[in-house]
Design a protein around this motif. Sequence first.
Motif, PDB file in Angstrom:
ATOM      1  N   THR A  12       0.831  -1.214   0.000  1.00 19.17           N
ATOM      2  CA  THR A  12       0.000   0.000   0.000  1.00 19.17           C
ATOM      3  C   THR A  12       0.860   1.256   0.000  1.00 19.17           C
ATOM      4  O   THR A  12       0.415   2.313  -0.434  1.00 19.17           O
ATOM      5  N   ASN A  13       2.099   1.148   0.456  1.00 24.21           N
ATOM      6  CA  ASN A  13       2.991   2.312   0.463  1.00 24.21           C
ATOM      7  C   ASN A  13       3.425   2.733  -0.930  1.00 24.21           C
ATOM      8  O   ASN A  13       3.935   3.842  -1.113  1.00 24.21           O
ATOM      9  N   ASN A  14       3.243   1.876  -1.925  1.00 23.77           N
ATOM     10  CA  ASN A  14       3.589   2.230  -3.294  1.00 23.77           C
ATOM     11  C   ASN A  14       2.511   3.059  -3.974  1.00 23.77           C
ATOM     12  O   ASN A  14       2.724   3.575  -5.061  1.00 23.77           O
ATOM     13  N   VAL A  15       1.362   3.172  -3.357  1.00 25.28           N
ATOM     14  CA  VAL A  15       0.241   3.916  -3.935  1.00 25.28           C
ATOM     15  C   VAL A  15       0.201   5.304  -3.303  1.00 25.28           C
ATOM     16  O   VAL A  15       0.178   5.439  -2.086  1.00 25.28           O
ATOM     17  N   ASP A  16       0.203   6.342  -4.141  1.00 27.50           N
ATOM     18  CA  ASP A  16       0.186   7.720  -3.657  1.00 27.50           C
ATOM     19  C   ASP A  16      -1.186   8.377  -3.787  1.00 27.50           C
ATOM     20  O   ASP A  16      -1.458   9.379  -3.143  1.00 27.50           O
ATOM     21  N   THR A  33     -10.349  -1.769   3.191  1.00 25.25           N
ATOM     22  CA  THR A  33      -9.282  -2.770   3.320  1.00 25.25           C
ATOM     23  C   THR A  33      -7.927  -2.145   3.038  1.00 25.25           C
ATOM     24  O   THR A  33      -6.952  -2.381   3.755  1.00 25.25           O
ATOM     25  N   PHE A  34      -7.859  -1.330   2.003  1.00 20.85           N
ATOM     26  CA  PHE A  34      -6.603  -0.669   1.646  1.00 20.85           C
ATOM     27  C   PHE A  34      -6.126   0.239   2.777  1.00 20.85           C
ATOM     28  O   PHE A  34      -4.962   0.201   3.179  1.00 20.85           O
ATOM     29  N   LEU A  35      -7.020   1.046   3.315  1.00 20.31           N
ATOM     30  CA  LEU A  35      -6.644   1.972   4.383  1.00 20.31           C
ATOM     31  C   LEU A  35      -6.251   1.225   5.659  1.00 20.31           C
ATOM     32  O   LEU A  35      -5.298   1.604   6.343  1.00 20.31           O
ATOM     33  N   PHE A  36      -6.978   0.171   5.971  1.00 16.62           N
ATOM     34  CA  PHE A  36      -6.643  -0.628   7.145  1.00 16.62           C
ATOM     35  C   PHE A  36      -5.257  -1.246   6.978  1.00 16.62           C
ATOM     36  O   PHE A  36      -4.425  -1.198   7.892  1.00 16.62           O
ATOM     37  N   ALA A  37      -4.976  -1.799   5.800  1.00 15.47           N
ATOM     38  CA  ALA A  37      -3.661  -2.388   5.533  1.00 15.47           C
ATOM     39  C   ALA A  37      -2.558  -1.328   5.577  1.00 15.47           C
ATOM     40  O   ALA A  37      -1.429  -1.615   5.964  1.00 15.47           O
ATOM     41  N   SER A  38      -2.880  -0.115   5.196  1.00 14.93           N
ATOM     42  CA  SER A  38      -1.898   0.971   5.245  1.00 14.93           C
ATOM     43  C   SER A  38      -1.493   1.291   6.677  1.00 14.93           C
ATOM     44  O   SER A  38      -0.356   1.668   6.942  1.00 14.93           O
ATOM     45  N   ARG A  45       2.237   3.129   6.993  1.00 14.29           N
ATOM     46  CA  ARG A  45       2.318   4.195   5.994  1.00 14.29           C
ATOM     47  C   ARG A  45       2.784   5.482   6.661  1.00 14.29           C
ATOM     48  O   ARG A  45       2.263   5.887   7.687  1.00 14.29           O
ATOM     49  N   GLU A  46       3.772   6.136   6.048  1.00 10.64           N
ATOM     50  CA  GLU A  46       4.281   7.402   6.572  1.00 10.64           C
ATOM     51  C   GLU A  46       4.014   8.564   5.630  1.00 10.64           C
ATOM     52  O   GLU A  46       3.859   9.686   6.066  1.00 10.64           O
ATOM     53  N   LYS A  47       3.972   8.306   4.329  1.00  5.02           N
ATOM     54  CA  LYS A  47       3.738   9.397   3.380  1.00  5.02           C
ATOM     55  C   LYS A  47       2.238   9.584   3.182  1.00  5.02           C
ATOM     56  O   LYS A  47       1.447   8.665   3.393  1.00  5.02           O
ATOM     57  N   PRO A  48       1.835  10.788   2.789  1.00  7.91           N
ATOM     58  CA  PRO A  48       0.408  11.065   2.627  1.00  7.91           C
ATOM     59  C   PRO A  48      -0.203  10.270   1.469  1.00  7.91           C
ATOM     60  O   PRO A  48       0.470   9.950   0.502  1.00  7.91           O
ATOM     61  N   LEU A  49      -1.470   9.966   1.596  1.00  8.88           N
ATOM     62  CA  LEU A  49      -2.250   9.337   0.541  1.00  8.88           C
ATOM     63  C   LEU A  49      -3.309  10.335   0.109  1.00  8.88           C
ATOM     64  O   LEU A  49      -4.040  10.864   0.942  1.00  8.88           O
ATOM     65  N   VAL A  50      -3.388  10.594  -1.170  1.00  6.78           N
ATOM     66  CA  VAL A  50      -4.365  11.529  -1.703  1.00  6.78           C
ATOM     67  C   VAL A  50      -5.587  10.743  -2.162  1.00  6.78           C
ATOM     68  O   VAL A  50      -5.463   9.799  -2.943  1.00  6.78           O
ATOM     69  N   LEU A  51      -6.755  11.123  -1.660  1.00 10.68           N
ATOM     70  CA  LEU A  51      -8.023  10.571  -2.123  1.00 10.68           C
ATOM     71  C   LEU A  51      -8.728  11.651  -2.934  1.00 10.68           C
ATOM     72  O   LEU A  51      -8.996  12.735  -2.418  1.00 10.68           O
ATOM     73  N   LEU A  71      -9.668   3.040  10.987  1.00  5.36           N
ATOM     74  CA  LEU A  71      -9.286   3.746   9.767  1.00  5.36           C
ATOM     75  C   LEU A  71      -8.711   5.114  10.123  1.00  5.36           C
ATOM     76  O   LEU A  71      -9.049   5.698  11.146  1.00  5.36           O
ATOM     77  N   PRO A  72      -7.852   5.655   9.261  1.00  7.29           N
ATOM     78  CA  PRO A  72      -7.266   6.968   9.545  1.00  7.29           C
ATOM     79  C   PRO A  72      -8.308   8.064   9.460  1.00  7.29           C
ATOM     80  O   PRO A  72      -9.359   7.886   8.849  1.00  7.29           O
ATOM     81  N   ARG A  73      -8.038   9.158  10.077  1.00  6.07           N
ATOM     82  CA  ARG A  73      -8.938  10.305  10.013  1.00  6.07           C
ATOM     83  C   ARG A  73      -8.627  11.137   8.777  1.00  6.07           C
ATOM     84  O   ARG A  73      -7.508  11.170   8.303  1.00  6.07           O
TER      85      ARG A  73
END
Length: 77
Positions: A12-16, A33-38, A45-51, A71-73
Motif C-alpha cells: 500500500t505504500n507504493n500507492v500515492d 481494506t486498503f486503508l486498514f492495511a496501510s 504508511r508514513e507518506k500522505p495518501l491523496v483521495l 481507519l485513519p482520520r
Amino acid sequence: MVRRLMEYGYTTNNVDMIVLTHFHPDHTVDLATFLFASNYGDVTREKPLVLLGGKGLDTFFRNMCVCIDGLPRLDTS
C-alpha cells in the motif's frame, strides 16, 4: 486490491493516490481494506495518501470511518 498489489510485489505504500469516480460499492468496497492495511501492515504508511473524488467524498469517507474502527482520520487541508 491489496491482495493484487502484493501478488505483483507492491504494498500500500507504493500507492500515492486513489481516485473514486463515484461511490457505488463496486468502486469503493476495497478502500477500507486498503486503508486498514496501510495502518496495520508490515510497514506503517508514513507518506500522505491523496483521495480524489467528486462531491460528497468528505461525507462518504467520514461515514465509512464511523462504521469501520481503525481507519485513519481525514485531513481536508
